[in-house]
Every structure is written in C-alpha cells, then in structure tokens.
Design an enzyme around this catalytic site. Structure first.
Site, PDB file in Angstrom:
ATOM      1  N   HIS A  39     -36.145   7.158   1.881  1.00 37.49           N
ATOM      2  CA  HIS A  39     -35.496   5.986   1.291  1.00 37.49           C
ATOM      3  C   HIS A  39     -36.405   4.746   1.400  1.00 37.49           C
ATOM      4  CE1 HIS A  39     -32.339   3.185   0.173  1.00 37.49           C
ATOM      5  NE2 HIS A  39     -32.563   2.506   1.292  1.00 37.49           N
ATOM      6  N   GLU A  71     -37.769  -1.920   5.002  1.00 32.30           N
ATOM      7  CA  GLU A  71     -36.553  -2.758   4.983  1.00 32.30           C
ATOM      8  C   GLU A  71     -36.770  -4.036   5.792  1.00 32.30           C
ATOM      9  OE1 GLU A  71     -34.064  -2.100   3.004  1.00 32.30           O
ATOM     10  OE2 GLU A  71     -33.703   0.062   2.880  1.00 32.30           O
ATOM     11  N   ARG A 127      -6.772   7.948   7.273  1.00 32.45           N
ATOM     12  CA  ARG A 127      -6.830   6.636   6.605  1.00 32.45           C
ATOM     13  C   ARG A 127      -7.560   5.559   7.410  1.00 32.45           C
ATOM     14  NH1 ARG A 127      -1.485   8.207   5.500  1.00 32.45           N
ATOM     15  NH2 ARG A 127      -1.358   9.121   3.424  1.00 32.45           N
ATOM     16  N   LYS A 158     -29.603 -10.017   8.016  1.00 32.81           N
ATOM     17  CA  LYS A 158     -28.586  -9.201   7.344  1.00 32.81           C
ATOM     18  C   LYS A 158     -27.183  -9.712   7.681  1.00 32.81           C
ATOM     19  CE  LYS A 158     -26.905  -4.905   5.789  1.00 32.81           C
ATOM     20  NZ  LYS A 158     -27.133  -3.529   5.443  1.00 32.81           N
ATOM     21  N   LYS A 214     -21.543  -0.635   4.906  1.00 33.17           N
ATOM     22  CA  LYS A 214     -21.615   0.248   3.728  1.00 33.17           C
ATOM     23  C   LYS A 214     -21.705   1.682   4.230  1.00 33.17           C
ATOM     24  CE  LYS A 214     -23.677  -2.557   0.085  1.00 33.17           C
ATOM     25  NZ  LYS A 214     -24.834  -2.713  -0.809  1.00 33.17           N
ATOM     26  N   ARG A 230     -24.675 -10.575  -1.652  1.00 30.96           N
ATOM     27  CA  ARG A 230     -25.133  -9.419  -0.867  1.00 30.96           C
ATOM     28  C   ARG A 230     -26.094  -8.533  -1.641  1.00 30.96           C
ATOM     29  NH1 ARG A 230     -21.909  -5.407   3.315  1.00 30.96           N
ATOM     30  NH2 ARG A 230     -23.658  -3.996   3.582  1.00 30.96           N
ATOM     31  N   GLU A 263     -20.052  -7.433  -1.445  1.00 34.58           N
ATOM     32  CA  GLU A 263     -21.031  -7.561  -2.521  1.00 34.58           C
ATOM     33  C   GLU A 263     -20.436  -8.088  -3.824  1.00 34.58           C
ATOM     34  OE1 GLU A 263     -24.227  -4.666  -2.228  1.00 34.58           O
ATOM     35  OE2 GLU A 263     -24.516  -4.800  -4.389  1.00 34.58           O
ATOM     36  N   HIS A 288     -34.267  -1.761  -4.602  1.00 34.57           N
ATOM     37  CA  HIS A 288     -33.437  -0.557  -4.487  1.00 34.57           C
ATOM     38  C   HIS A 288     -33.084   0.053  -5.837  1.00 34.57           C
ATOM     39  CE1 HIS A 288     -33.265  -1.816  -0.368  1.00 34.57           C
ATOM     40  NE2 HIS A 288     -32.386  -0.892  -0.023  1.00 34.57           N
ATOM     41  N   ASN A 338     -30.555  -5.626  -1.844  1.00 33.43           N
ATOM     42  CA  ASN A 338     -31.009  -4.457  -2.605  1.00 33.43           C
ATOM     43  C   ASN A 338     -32.319  -4.700  -3.329  1.00 33.43           C
ATOM     44  OD1 ASN A 338     -29.005  -2.585  -1.997  1.00 33.43           O
ATOM     45  ND2 ASN A 338     -27.582  -3.636  -3.360  1.00 33.43           N
ATOM     46  N   HIS A 379     -33.845   3.692  -5.876  1.00 35.03           N
ATOM     47  CA  HIS A 379     -32.842   4.755  -6.011  1.00 35.03           C
ATOM     48  C   HIS A 379     -33.201   5.672  -7.176  1.00 35.03           C
ATOM     49  CE1 HIS A 379     -29.461   2.435  -3.706  1.00 35.03           C
ATOM     50  NE2 HIS A 379     -30.331   2.991  -2.918  1.00 35.03           N
TER      51      HIS A 379
HETATM   52  P1  NAD Z   1     -32.506   9.542   8.258  1.00 32.44           P
HETATM   53  O1  NAD Z   1     -31.171   9.258   8.762  1.00 32.44           O
HETATM   54  O2  NAD Z   1     -32.704  10.697   7.369  1.00 32.44           O
HETATM   55  O3  NAD Z   1     -33.487   9.687   9.503  1.00 32.44           O
HETATM   56  C1  NAD Z   1     -34.834   9.940   9.281  1.00 32.44           C
HETATM   57  C2  NAD Z   1     -35.350  11.169  10.040  1.00 32.44           C
HETATM   58  O4  NAD Z   1     -35.619  10.803  11.383  1.00 32.44           O
HETATM   59  C3  NAD Z   1     -34.391  12.336  10.103  1.00 32.44           C
HETATM   60  O5  NAD Z   1     -35.126  13.531  10.025  1.00 32.44           O
HETATM   61  C4  NAD Z   1     -33.769  12.188  11.479  1.00 32.44           C
HETATM   62  O6  NAD Z   1     -33.269  13.396  11.985  1.00 32.44           O
HETATM   63  C5  NAD Z   1     -34.941  11.684  12.278  1.00 32.44           C
HETATM   64  N1  NAD Z   1     -34.622  10.884  13.436  1.00 32.44           N
HETATM   65  C6  NAD Z   1     -33.681   9.940  13.525  1.00 32.44           C
HETATM   66  N2  NAD Z   1     -33.796   9.294  14.693  1.00 32.44           N
HETATM   67  C7  NAD Z   1     -34.801   9.868  15.354  1.00 32.44           C
HETATM   68  C8  NAD Z   1     -35.395   9.639  16.627  1.00 32.44           C
HETATM   69  N3  NAD Z   1     -35.011   8.653  17.417  1.00 32.44           N
HETATM   70  N4  NAD Z   1     -36.414  10.431  17.002  1.00 32.44           N
HETATM   71  C9  NAD Z   1     -36.868  11.418  16.182  1.00 32.44           C
HETATM   72  N5  NAD Z   1     -36.368  11.671  14.962  1.00 32.44           N
HETATM   73  C10 NAD Z   1     -35.340  10.897  14.574  1.00 32.44           C
HETATM   74  O7  NAD Z   1     -33.119   8.281   7.478  1.00 32.44           O
HETATM   75  P2  NAD Z   1     -33.023   6.697   7.673  1.00 32.44           P
HETATM   76  O8  NAD Z   1     -34.291   6.179   7.145  1.00 32.44           O
HETATM   77  O9  NAD Z   1     -32.611   6.341   9.042  1.00 32.44           O
HETATM   78  O10 NAD Z   1     -31.833   6.302   6.710  1.00 32.44           O
HETATM   79  C11 NAD Z   1     -31.904   6.483   5.323  1.00 32.44           C
HETATM   80  C12 NAD Z   1     -30.509   6.545   4.772  1.00 32.44           C
HETATM   81  O11 NAD Z   1     -29.855   5.312   5.020  1.00 32.44           O
HETATM   82  C13 NAD Z   1     -30.455   6.767   3.293  1.00 32.44           C
HETATM   83  O12 NAD Z   1     -29.469   7.726   3.010  1.00 32.44           O
HETATM   84  C14 NAD Z   1     -30.041   5.418   2.734  1.00 32.44           C
HETATM   85  O13 NAD Z   1     -29.329   5.523   1.545  1.00 32.44           O
HETATM   86  C15 NAD Z   1     -29.190   4.893   3.847  1.00 32.44           C
HETATM   87  N6  NAD Z   1     -29.102   3.432   3.884  1.00 32.44           N
HETATM   88  C16 NAD Z   1     -27.874   2.891   3.993  1.00 32.44           C
HETATM   89  C17 NAD Z   1     -27.732   1.525   4.083  1.00 32.44           C
HETATM   90  C18 NAD Z   1     -26.377   0.927   4.299  1.00 32.44           C
HETATM   91  O14 NAD Z   1     -26.252  -0.297   4.204  1.00 32.44           O
HETATM   92  N7  NAD Z   1     -25.382   1.712   4.598  1.00 32.44           N
HETATM   93  C19 NAD Z   1     -28.860   0.698   4.059  1.00 32.44           C
HETATM   94  C20 NAD Z   1     -30.106   1.294   3.950  1.00 32.44           C
HETATM   95  C21 NAD Z   1     -30.214   2.666   3.876  1.00 32.44           C
HETATM   96  N1  GLY Z   2     -28.592  -2.158   2.310  1.00 31.17           N
HETATM   97  C1  GLY Z   2     -27.927  -3.020   1.407  1.00 31.17           C
HETATM   98  C2  GLY Z   2     -26.661  -3.578   1.934  1.00 31.17           C
HETATM   99  O1  GLY Z   2     -26.272  -3.343   3.041  1.00 31.17           O
HETATM  100  O2  GLY Z   2     -25.989  -4.275   1.217  1.00 31.17           O
END
Ligand code: NAD
Ligand code: GLY
Length: 368
Positions: free
Chosen positions: A262, A182, A118, A224, A140, A238, A234, A245, A242, A249
């Site tokens: 992404h 972003e 939890r 942010k 998030k 907030r 949100e 997005h 997006n 998406h």
């Molecule tokens: P990712 O986590 O897939 O990383 C991208 C690639 O880079 C992967 O292959 C990873 O293994 C590699 N990698 C990571 N760090 C590295 C490094 N230092 N050196 C070499 N390779 C490396 O993608 P991302 O772009 O970091 O994140 C995208 C995800 O984040 C999506 O799922 C999206 O929905 C999510 N997201 C969430 C929020 C949130 O607020 N929680 C906001 C934006 C995006």
């Molecule tokens: N990436 C959108 C949010 O954090 O709200």
C-alpha cells in the site's frame, strides 16, 4: 511514554506511543470493559508477539483469530473467521476486540468490532510503521472488494491506540519504507517543517533510530488527529489524507492486492499528484524534485507501473470513494505543505502526468 488525544467529544481516545507497551499489563487492561478479550492477529505476528500479550492478560478470557497474512486476504470471506471465532467462544457485547498487527489486521479487526453484535469495543495495537502513523488512528475500518480497495467498511473509532515502538525491531525494511510513504504524506499535505525535518533525518529513520522513529510517529499522529477531529467522516477536509491514494489504489487494484505494498503505491501516487500540481503551477520544479528525491531516499517507487495505461488509471480511478456524481476528485498540492481537493482537473495535464510518471518496461517493480 507519550500520550496524544484524538479529540472526538465523547468518543475521544488516547494514542500511547512508547517502548515495551505491550508488556505493560496495567496499560493493556485500562480500556477493557469486561473480562473478555478477542485478539485478531496474523500468522506472521502471532509467533512474535501473541504469547507474551496473552500472558499479560491472564486474568481475562482471551480468544484469538490468527488470520492468513496479506492484503489478498483482506476480504469478507476471511473476515468470517473472526465472527466464527467470536461466536464459538461466546463473546458477548462487553467484549473487546484487540487488533495486533499492521493495517490489514487493524482494518479487518476494526470492521469486525463494528459489526459484531452491532458494535463492541475495539483496541488498536499497531505493529507496522504504517499502521502506527495512519491506519490505527481515525476509525476507518473495512475490507477490499475485487472491484475496489476498502470498498466495504465502516467508520468505527477504537477506545485507544497502543503504539509499542519496540515491535518495529522485527519489521522488514521494505515494510518500514512503505510506512515512511505515509509519514512523508503529512509533510506534503499539512506540515512543511516536518517535510524539511524528514529531508534531514531520513538515514536515521531508515536505520530505525528509536528517537527519530518515535518523533516521526508522534508528529504524524498529531497531524492525523488534527484532521480527524475536524472531519471524522470525510465530509470534506479529511480527504486530504488521501494524497496520492486515488492513483495508488488504482495501482494496487491493477497489480493484484499485495503485489505493490500500500505504501509503495501511495508513494508513486503522491509523485503523480505532485507532478500534476507542478503542471498546474502550484509547486516549483525544484519542489517536485525534492519530493521525488525524498521518496527515492526512502527506497520507495516514484513511477507508476509500466503495464498501466492512462485508460487503466482512469477506469480504476472511477471507482474511487471521492468520486461525486461521476466526477473524479483528486487531492493535489496548493503549495508544498498544503493540500486541496478538486474536481477541476485539466485532462490534458493529467495525460501529461500519466506519460511522465510511467515506469520504463525495463524498470524493476518494487520488491523485485
Ligand atoms: P500489513 O498489515 O499487510 O503489514 C505488512 C506486513 O508486515 C505483513 O506481512 C505483516 O504480517 C508484517 N508485520 C506487521 N508487523 C510486523 C512486525 N512488527 N514485525 C514483522 N512483521 C510485521 O500492511 P500495513 O502497511 O501495515 O497496512 C496496509 C493496509 O492498511 C492496507 O490494507 C491499507 O489499505 C490499510 N490502510 C488503512 C488506513 C485507514 O485509515 N484505515 C490508512 C492507511 C492504510
Ligand atoms: N488514511 C486516510 C484516512 O484515514 O482518512
């Protein structure tokens, strides 16, 4: 090292931005509650950074899950590996889950931390530009469902974000560009001066100039943190984070998770949002062109996939989390550097945007 704060009363937390932070044992243990740490990472990042990190935590019981790499594994089934590992190694409620990776690892580890017994403590050590400027900040967390992106999840804030800029050295160029999408977003929704700074500094950013990168991460996180502090869950504001997005998406879901990154989908989505904003008279044609040019200079796609019809978009956008009472809501620009959220969408203009922003069959998809 620079320190920012996400101001959420008793759940406030620091964002540390600097070089070699993952080698700083004092910093790493500062937010650990007890003697157990559970690191979640993936098969690409583990060989690069995991052994050193474990070395700095030698006084702790450290266990790990190394996930398969990719958006395609951001689901409940794969997440079970983390719960299996936590239970098998007998982690208790005072453990800390540490996410070492990009947004996929961060979202999954955060959701695991929110659910395990939890809720246990959680640290973000983002390793992509995208995760440093966006996903590691704001709480998030979650996973995808085959019917929609990030549909299963929780708001769950970390105890700290440790953005070690040195790890960006190994980040592939395509992933760097995805993160820049972003970064540009903050300029568009809230910070015109930052947008102009990006217009002047894109070559340095793409070349990973340390000072330029650190400034971009700091300014993005400041933007942010300000929004999250005002609207953590949100309820309204907030949603401006997006921008692009809802379109993005839909692209990610339609193409298959991981085919478009992404950030790439967000870039094309932001162009669609900007195009619609221009059609509504909120920004000038010159500003629309500047937005497209900046994203192109960051090597990002500025058109939606040729294989997506307006009907595909509308169907997939209908499962967006911003839909209220069956009505689509979109984040658009009210001017360059300011966003608005509206469900008052002129369908004829939206159709014009779909037509104007669709790639030609002959255009190569991102990553080709
Ligand atoms: P990712 O986590 O897939 O990383 C991208 C690639 O880079 C992967 O292959 C990873 O293994 C590699 N990698 C990571 N760090 C590295 C490094 N230092 N050196 C070499 N390779 C490396 O993608 P991302 O772009 O970091 O994140 C995208 C995800 O984040 C999506 O799922 C999206 O929905 C999510 N997201 C969430 C929020 C949130 O607020 N929680 C906001 C934006 C995006
Ligand atoms: N990436 C959108 C949010 O954090 O709200």
């Amino acid at each position: 090292m620079q320190t920012l704060t996400v101001d959420l009363a008793d759940r406030s937390y620091p964002i540390y931005i600097g070089e070699q932070l993952l080698e700083n044992a004092e910093l790493l243990v500062r937010h650990l509650r007890a003697k157990q740490v559970y690191i979640v990472t993936n098969e690409t990042i583990a060989p690069l950074y995991l052994p050193e990190l474990i070395k700095r935590l030698e006084a702790y019981q450290v266990d790990t899950t190394v996930l398969p790499d990719g958006e395609a594994f951001k689901n409940l089934e794969t997440l079970n590996q983390v719960f299996d590992g936590l239970l098998e190694a007998r982690h208790n409620r005072t453990t800390t889950v540490l996410a070492l990776g990009g947004g996929v690892v961060g979202d999954m580890a955060g959701f695991a931390a929110a659910c395990y017994q939890r809720g246990v403590d959680f640290l973000q050590a983002p390793t992509t530009l995208l995760s440093m400027v966006d996903s590691s900040v704001g709480g998030k967390t979650g996973v995808n469902h085959r019917l929609g992106k990030n549909m299963i999840g929780a708001f769950y804030q970390p105890k700290a974000v440790i953005a070690d800029m040195s790890v960006l050295e190994s980040l592939p160029a395509r992933e760097l560009s995805a993160g820049i999408a972003e970064v540009v977003k903050y300029g568009l929704i809230a910070d015109k001066e930052f947008f102009q700074w990006l217009e002047s500094n894109m070559p340095e950013l793409l070349a990973k100039d340390p000072k330029t990168l650190a400034y971009a991460v700091k300014r993005s996180c400041e933007n942010k943190a300000k929004v999250v502090a005002r609207d953590e869950r949100e309820g309204g504001l907030r949603a401006i984070l997006n921008l692009g997005h809802t379109f993005g998406h839909a692209i990610e879901t339609a193409q298959g998770y991981g085919v478009w990154l992404h950030g790439e989908a967000v870039a094309a989505g932001m162009v669609m949002a900007a195009d619609l904003s221009w059609r509504r008279g909120a920004i000038s044609e010159d500003e629309l062109k500047r937005i497209i040019r900046l994203l192109e200079r960051a090597h990002l796609p500025v058109k939606a996939p040729a294989n997506m019809s307006p009907e595909d978009f509308l169907r997939l956008m209908g499962v967006d989390k911003k839909v209220v009472d069956g009505r689509l809501r979109l984040v658009l620009l009210s001017q360059l550097g300011e966003a608005l959220i509206t469900s008052d969408i002129e369908q004829d203009l939206l159709q014009e945007t779909f037509a104007a922003c669709r790639a030609d069959e002959r255009d190569a998809p991102p990553g080709a």
